[in-house]
Scaffold this motif. Structure first.
Motif, mmCIF file in Angstrom:
data_model
loop_
_atom_site.group_PDB
_atom_site.id
_atom_site.type_symbol
_atom_site.label_atom_id
_atom_site.label_comp_id
_atom_site.label_asym_id
_atom_site.label_seq_id
_atom_site.Cartn_x
_atom_site.Cartn_y
_atom_site.Cartn_z
ATOM 1 N N GLN A 89 15.775 26.519 14.189
ATOM 2 C CA GLN A 89 15.079 25.228 14.097
ATOM 3 C C GLN A 89 14.657 24.956 12.652
ATOM 4 O O GLN A 89 14.798 23.837 12.161
ATOM 5 C CB GLN A 89 13.850 25.209 15.004
ATOM 6 N N MET A 147 19.740 17.882 16.586
ATOM 7 C CA MET A 147 20.133 16.476 16.720
ATOM 8 C C MET A 147 19.201 15.583 15.892
ATOM 9 O O MET A 147 19.665 14.653 15.231
ATOM 10 C CB MET A 147 20.104 16.051 18.196
ATOM 11 N N THR A 148 17.910 15.879 15.891
ATOM 12 C CA THR A 148 16.939 15.095 15.126
ATOM 13 C C THR A 148 17.231 15.154 13.635
ATOM 14 O O THR A 148 16.998 14.196 12.912
ATOM 15 C CB THR A 148 15.502 15.616 15.397
ATOM 16 N N ASN A 149 17.771 16.264 13.181
ATOM 17 C CA ASN A 149 18.022 16.459 11.755
ATOM 18 C C ASN A 149 19.477 16.237 11.373
ATOM 19 O O ASN A 149 19.926 16.683 10.316
ATOM 20 C CB ASN A 149 17.533 17.848 11.328
ATOM 21 N N SER A 191 25.167 19.453 18.478
ATOM 22 C CA SER A 191 24.838 20.490 19.459
ATOM 23 C C SER A 191 25.700 21.730 19.254
ATOM 24 O O SER A 191 25.222 22.854 19.397
ATOM 25 C CB SER A 191 25.056 19.971 20.883
ATOM 26 N N THR A 232 14.876 26.157 28.253
ATOM 27 C CA THR A 232 13.840 25.481 27.469
ATOM 28 C C THR A 232 14.053 25.730 25.984
ATOM 29 O O THR A 232 13.993 24.798 25.171
ATOM 30 C CB THR A 232 12.439 25.970 27.894
ATOM 31 N N ASP A 278 18.485 22.313 20.512
ATOM 32 C CA ASP A 278 19.353 21.143 20.477
ATOM 33 C C ASP A 278 18.608 19.932 19.923
ATOM 34 O O ASP A 278 19.143 19.202 19.081
ATOM 35 C CB ASP A 278 19.885 20.856 21.885
ATOM 36 N N ALA A 279 17.375 19.739 20.350
ATOM 37 C CA ALA A 279 16.577 18.605 19.865
ATOM 38 C C ALA A 279 16.348 18.692 18.363
ATOM 39 O O ALA A 279 16.474 17.689 17.643
ATOM 40 C CB ALA A 279 15.245 18.544 20.605
ATOM 41 N N ALA A 280 16.032 19.873 17.870
ATOM 42 C CA ALA A 280 15.795 20.045 16.428
ATOM 43 C C ALA A 280 17.048 19.736 15.628
ATOM 44 O O ALA A 280 16.991 19.062 14.595
ATOM 45 C CB ALA A 280 15.321 21.470 16.133
ATOM 46 N N GLY A 330 16.996 23.789 24.775
ATOM 47 C CA GLY A 330 16.639 22.372 24.665
ATOM 48 C C GLY A 330 15.898 22.082 23.370
ATOM 49 O O GLY A 330 16.167 21.084 22.691
ATOM 50 N N LYS A 331 14.972 22.968 23.000
ATOM 51 C CA LYS A 331 14.238 22.820 21.730
ATOM 52 C C LYS A 331 15.202 22.885 20.550
ATOM 53 O O LYS A 331 15.112 22.105 19.606
ATOM 54 C CB LYS A 331 13.199 23.938 21.577
#
Length: 148
Positions: free
Chosen positions: A60, A29-31, A35, A19, A25-27, A22-23
């Motif tokens: 993050q 990729m969003t910015n 990865s 989890t 990686d998302a942060a 995942g957080k």
């Protein structure tokens, strides 16, 4: 019974780790980061901090604060240096969060104030430098250059 309890604990800790990753990686990729960059930043921070949650949170914030790998690496070096100097008395995730906020708002606050004061930098003088900046990127560079 003990084996069953250990197995359940291992599953839960693995789930928590996935989890957190995942957080992270998302942060990243969003910015606009990859990865691979997320994993490297996390690994570098976790090697010093030794706490998955703290390393993920700090990473993050760094993903949001930076827009290129050079600055991200500089910030990672800053964080590990600050931790090596001040330990847990200056939480890295607090420093990265407040640095992000100050870069956006131009108002000196939080863990960044502590880092500056502990480094012997006047809050008033630094705020005046922030006030002279023309935008977020310039403030971010000022903060990064000062802490580096």
């Amino acid at each position: 019974m003990a084996i069953g309890g250990a197995f359940v604990a291992a599953i839960e800790s693995t789930r928590e780790y996935r989890t957190e990753m995942g957080k992270l990686d998302a942060a990243f990729m969003t910015n606009g980061h990859s990865s691979e960059t997320a994993k490297k930043t996390y690994s570098d921070l976790n090697a010093v901090l030794g706490d998955t949650g703290q390393a993920v949170e700090a990473a993050q914030h760094l993903a949001k604060l930076t827009d290129n790998e050079k600055d991200l690496q500089t910030w990672t070096d800053i964080c590990t240096g600050v931790y090596a100097t001040f330990g847990e008395s200056l939480p890295i995730e607090s420093l990265t969060e407040s640095s992000n906020e100050v870069a956006k708002s131009g108002v000196l606050t939080g863990g960044l104030v502590d880092a500056l004061v502990w480094a012997g930098i006047s809050e008033e003088e630094f705020q005046a430098k922030l006030d002279a900046c023309t935008g977020e990127q310039e403030r971010q560079n000022l903060i990064m250059d000062t802490l580096n």
